[in-house]
Scaffold this active site. Structure first.
Site, short mmCIF file in Angstrom:
data_model
loop_
_atom_site.label_atom_id
_atom_site.label_comp_id
_atom_site.label_asym_id
_atom_site.label_seq_id
_atom_site.Cartn_x
_atom_site.Cartn_y
_atom_site.Cartn_z
N THR A 119 0.82 -1.21 0.00
CA THR A 119 0.00 0.00 0.00
C THR A 119 0.85 1.26 0.00
OG1 THR A 119 -1.60 -1.24 1.29
CG2 THR A 119 -1.87 1.15 1.25
N GLU A 120 0.59 2.16 -0.95
CA GLU A 120 1.26 3.46 -1.04
C GLU A 120 2.79 3.33 -1.06
OE1 GLU A 120 -0.54 5.96 -1.64
OE2 GLU A 120 -2.53 5.44 -0.90
N LEU A 121 3.23 2.17 -1.57
CA LEU A 121 4.67 1.88 -1.67
C LEU A 121 5.38 1.90 -0.31
CD1 LEU A 121 4.88 1.39 -4.66
CD2 LEU A 121 6.35 3.35 -4.90
N ILE A 122 4.62 1.60 0.73
CA ILE A 122 5.24 1.56 2.06
C ILE A 122 6.18 0.36 2.14
CG2 ILE A 122 4.80 1.21 4.53
CD1 ILE A 122 2.11 2.74 4.03
N TRP A 124 5.57 6.52 -0.80
CA TRP A 124 5.65 7.48 -1.90
C TRP A 124 4.85 8.74 -1.62
CZ3 TRP A 124 3.06 4.99 -6.92
CH2 TRP A 124 1.70 4.84 -6.72
#
Lengths: 466, 406
Positions: free
Chosen positions: A150-153, A365
């Protein structure tokens, strides 16, 4: 074929959350169907974005893939988006399936509910990734090999969990503070990392029984400068690059060296964030034409890793893999992967030459901070996150599939993003993307939903006790 | 040579009456700090007592005060003035007040013009309709540009049922002014929409504040909560504009779920009687306390004791009282029909008529401690940027702009 040119890897994120309706205090404990979501609004937004982005963009992508058999793209599609396709847009789902049928498109794994579970609950994280990977396989006929959180975490720990799940690659933000001047344009690996206890493997293996983990996992880094040129700056008239043409953008790409340039962005860039009248679609359409002329290849994330392995030579490792696979006890063979070996000088073979992407603390990101502050930067966000994950045990013990689904839909990261106040006074993107009047309104609705679930759980347990 | 503003303003009230005197005082101080000299005309029933007014001026040069003997009060309606003047006449013999509001304003205007005819001003600045006629005449006499500051319109005060005579007086002021300062975009829209004023001559300057951080803190709140249960506060005149009816409707809905909660209504006004009646009709007599007019110190203490402050105004040009609540660390629930909401993000906002949602916001604050604590810590940041010094800087720029043009 000019081997010096970097390969281009396009990945588009596709997601829509289930936004909450105006739940009232007076309804807590009385609402009939655990229905906390604003169906009208969710429907309307889905259809609006479908007409502006998903349908025209998919039609264009299909045309480009047909015209250019070498052209490759990849998607990560959240499970809640696929749920919404079933509710609000079979046409959208069909258009994605048509893309899948070309064989030129890779679909990645993520958490089904686009959640922050990786940071809060390993069992829940594993279940959601498994659900989503199976759903992708069922709809598009390919089981994902690459994971994008998720969200490039991203943290080192998440990378190794993804490795143990059986993924061979993971996406991350090419954040400056981690790269420290190094290029984002090669695959990286996370540092050798030992997960704290064996229980990790048991939890992961429960959801991924067939997983045969590699010794390492590749990290593909977003080139945020070039990605954001398209995603954020394309129509900015005050930007020095305006108006951006496919030729100019290709010149910029070719100024870069390295194995691959990763252009990662929200799919809504095409038609929704950048409206059709900005020329974004014709820009996109030109790219494969210009790239073909100038000898630039596009690859899917898996192909990037294949080519990289060919380039650095991994024959030795493949033999090792084979041996590993044949090990009589898979668990005992794998235990070396999470237990710190006594001999810390274990040779890493070919991996020694590879560059390390070392994220001790989470990197994402989002915003300029590239950290978690967009979702857990203030008190109400932290309280909301704690509240939802505190319910995990009780919700799962209820064995009520509807309740579990609702609880999971409340985990979607957008709910916490809407509560963000860090730039609230500047009227920034958080405001733009929020369906509610304020972060406090987001919290009000969310906290009512949490309290309603709690009351339901009390009812459940009193029913089962009696 | 520095610039001098001839200002027709209002005194700072010793009791918590409303925002106009507070705003005038803040603006005067802010302008002085920005190097603007001021000749300030203040109506006061007793010129001797007026010498002790709370205005800190460095030297008489920079701030010249001119007291006009007048019984005008900024929140008078025509009826209220008549009522008040009859009460005074029966007690005191030798007063020279006008028989009605029109006469009193004419007296004030003539006297103000006479007392200021030799002032060497560069710009004329007047505050709300009662001073507009003085502004218009001073502007003609000195041949200097006129700035009409609007803090509240007749439409705000009467929920859009204006006294036509006052409405016309306001409009006359707006039309004669070279520029109008509105305290919010909300007010600017009323001026363009309901008075037909050209938006290009309206400048929005939000009110400032003089506070920096919470002064009394949460100790009082905890103490009050332990002794008497949680308290929700209303503070304002008991008039239609301020939404006391809506506050009681909200209170009744909160009471259903939280009978332990008290509601304090501070302030007075002509609606007191009907509000007391309504409180009984709603069965809230044990939970609603009418505190009457309160001093500034008492107001501070009430803010510090309250779990949240609710401002349900039907039409509020600005709403300085919300900033005072923030300064005492009190979470705020605002009506959407208020100007302060434009600069105050860290508050819960509802439409004044949606008392069910207003009650919902209050109940949420009562249940979710973390929501209150975040509102408390984040809302106060605005006090650092929204100072009178900063806001007066915008007024100074406006002076320069219109003087260049003349």
């Amino acid at each position: 074929m000019n081997n010096k040119n970097p390969n281009i890897c396009f990945y588009f994120q596709v997601h829509q959350p289930y936004r909450l309706r105006d739940i009232r205090y007076t309804e807590i404990g009385h609402s009939r169907h655990e229905d906390y979501f604003d169906h009208q609004k969710n429907h309307d937004i889905f259809r609006k974005v479908a007409e502006k982005c998903y349908l025209p963009a998919n039609a264009l992508m299909l045309k480009m893939l047909k015209n250019h058999p070498e052209f490759r793209i990849s998607y990560s599609i959240s499970g809640v988006f696929l749920d919404q396709c079933e509710e609000y847009g079979k046409d959208v789902l069909d258009s994605f399936r048509a893309l899948a049928d070309t064989g030129q498109v890779e679909f990645m794994a993520e958490t089904y509910y686009h959640s922050l579970s990786a940071l809060h609950s390993l069992p829940e994280f594993c279940e959601q990734v498994s659900m989503q990977a199976n759903k992708i396989n069922e709809l598009f006929g390919q089981y994902p090999r690459i994971f994008r959180n998720t969200e490039l975490i991203f943290t080192n720990e998440i990378a190794h969990i993804a490795r143990l799940m059986g993924f061979r690659g993971i996406l991350a933000e090419g954040a400056d503070h981690i790269l420290q001047g190094r290029s984002p344009n090669d695959p990286y690996i996370p540092p050798n990392f030992y997960l704290p206890d064996e229980n990790y493997w048991n939890v992961i293996n429960k959801q991924f029984p067939d997983s045969v983990p590699d010794k390492n996992i590749y990290v593909l880094l977003k080139n945020y400068r070039l990605s954001d040129d398209v995603a954020f700056r394309f129509s900015d008239k005050s930007w020095i690059g305006f108006p951006l043409t496919a030729e100019t953008f290709t010149d910029w790409l070719l100024e870069n060296h390295g194995h691959n340039i990763n252009l990662f962005m929200d799919y809504e860039t095409f038609g929704e964030h950048q409206w059709a009248d900005t020329g974004i679609f014709s820009f996109l359409e030109q790219l494969p034409i210009v790239w073909e002329k100038r000898g630039i290849k596009t690859l899917t994330p898996s192909e990037i890793i294949d080519e990289w392995e060919n380039r650095i030579g991994t024959n030795t490792r493949e033999q090792e893999d084979k041996a590993t696979k044949e090990a009589t006890s898979m668990i005992s063979a794998l235990s070396s992967l999470w237990k710190r070996p006594k001999d810390t000088n274990t040779p890493l073979g070919k991996f020694e030459v590879e560059k390390e992407f070392n994220a001790h603390t989470p990197v994402s990101w989002a915003d300029t901070e590239r950290d978690l502050s967009a979702w857990s930067g203030n008190e109400i966000q932290k309280a909301a996150l704690n509240a939802i994950y505190e319910l995990e045990h009780a919700v799962k013990a209820s064995n009520d599939p509807e309740l579990i689904k609702t609880w999971r839909r409340l985990q979607t990261s957008d709910h916490f993003y809407y509560m963000c106040t860090k730039y609230w006074s500047d009227g920034d993107v958080h405001k733009y993307f929020s369906p509610y009047d304020s972060p406090y309104e987001a919290y009000r609705r969310f906290s009512h939903a949490i309290h309603d679930i709690k009351l339901r759980l009390n009812t459940h347990s009193s029913v089962s006790n009696s | 040579m520095s610039l001098r503003s001839l200002m027709f303003g209002w005194e700072y009230p010793p009791i918590h009456l409303g925002g106009l005197g507070v705003a005038c005082q803040g603006l005067v101080r802010g302008l002085l700090r920005n190097g603007i000299d001021i000749s300030l005309v203040l109506p006061h029933p007793n010129p001797q007592a007026a010498q002790e007014l709370d205005i800190i001026a460095p030297t008489p040069e920079e701030l010249e005060r001119i007291i006009v003997t007048s019984n005008l009060k900024p929140y008078d309606s025509v009826e209220e003035y008549a009522h008040r003047i009859r009460a005074i006449e029966s007690h005191e013999e030798n007063q020279i007040y006008g028989e009605d509001l029109a006469q009193e304003i004419e007296n004030y205007t003539a006297m103000s013009i006479d007392l200021t005819k030799n002032v060497e001003a560069d710009v004329i600045h007047c505050h709300d309709w009662m001073t507009y006629e003085a502004g218009i005449r001073a502007s003609a006499h000195h041949k200097k540009p006129l700035v009409a500051h609007i803090h509240a319109t007749e439409l705000d005060r009467t929920h859009f049922h204006p006294n036509p005579w006052i409405y016309e007086k306001e409009k006359r002021g707006f039309l004669h002014a070279d520029n109008i300062i509105a305290v919010s975009n909300y007010t600017k829209e009323i001026l363009t929409g309901h008075y037909g004023i050209n938006p290009n001559k309206i400048t929005v300057v939000h009110n400032g504040n003089n506070k920096t951080t919470a002064e009394l803190g949460g100790a009082l709140r905890t103490e009050y909560r332990q002794k008497r249960g949680p308290m929700i506060l209303f503070l304002g005149r008991l008039t239609v504009q301020k939404g006391p009816n809506q506050f009681l409707d909200m209170a009744a809905q909160v009471h259903k779920y939280r009978p332990d909660v008290h509601f304090v209504m501070a302030g007075d006004g002509h609606m007191l009687g009907e509000l007391i009646h309504k409180t009984h009709a709603l069965g809230l007599q044990d939970n609603v306390i009418f505190a009457g007019k309160v001093s500034n110190t008492e107001a501070q203490k009430l803010f510090a004791q309250a779990e949240c402050f609710v401002m349900p105004s039907l039409s509020e040009p600005f709403g300085l009282v919300a900033l005072e609540a923030v300064a005492e660390g009190t979470p705020v629930v605002l009506s959407n029909q208020s100007g302060v909401g434009e600069v105050m993000n860290h508050a819960l906002k509802v439409d004044f008529w949606d008392t069910a949602k207003m009650a919902d916001c209050v109940l949420t604050i009562l249940r979710e401690n973390v929501l209150g604590s975040q509102l408390r810590s984040e809302a106060s940041h605005i006090l650092k940027t929204l100072t009178w010094e900063n806001q007066a800087k915008q007024v100074r720029s406006l002076y320069h702009k219109i003087l260049d043009r003349c």
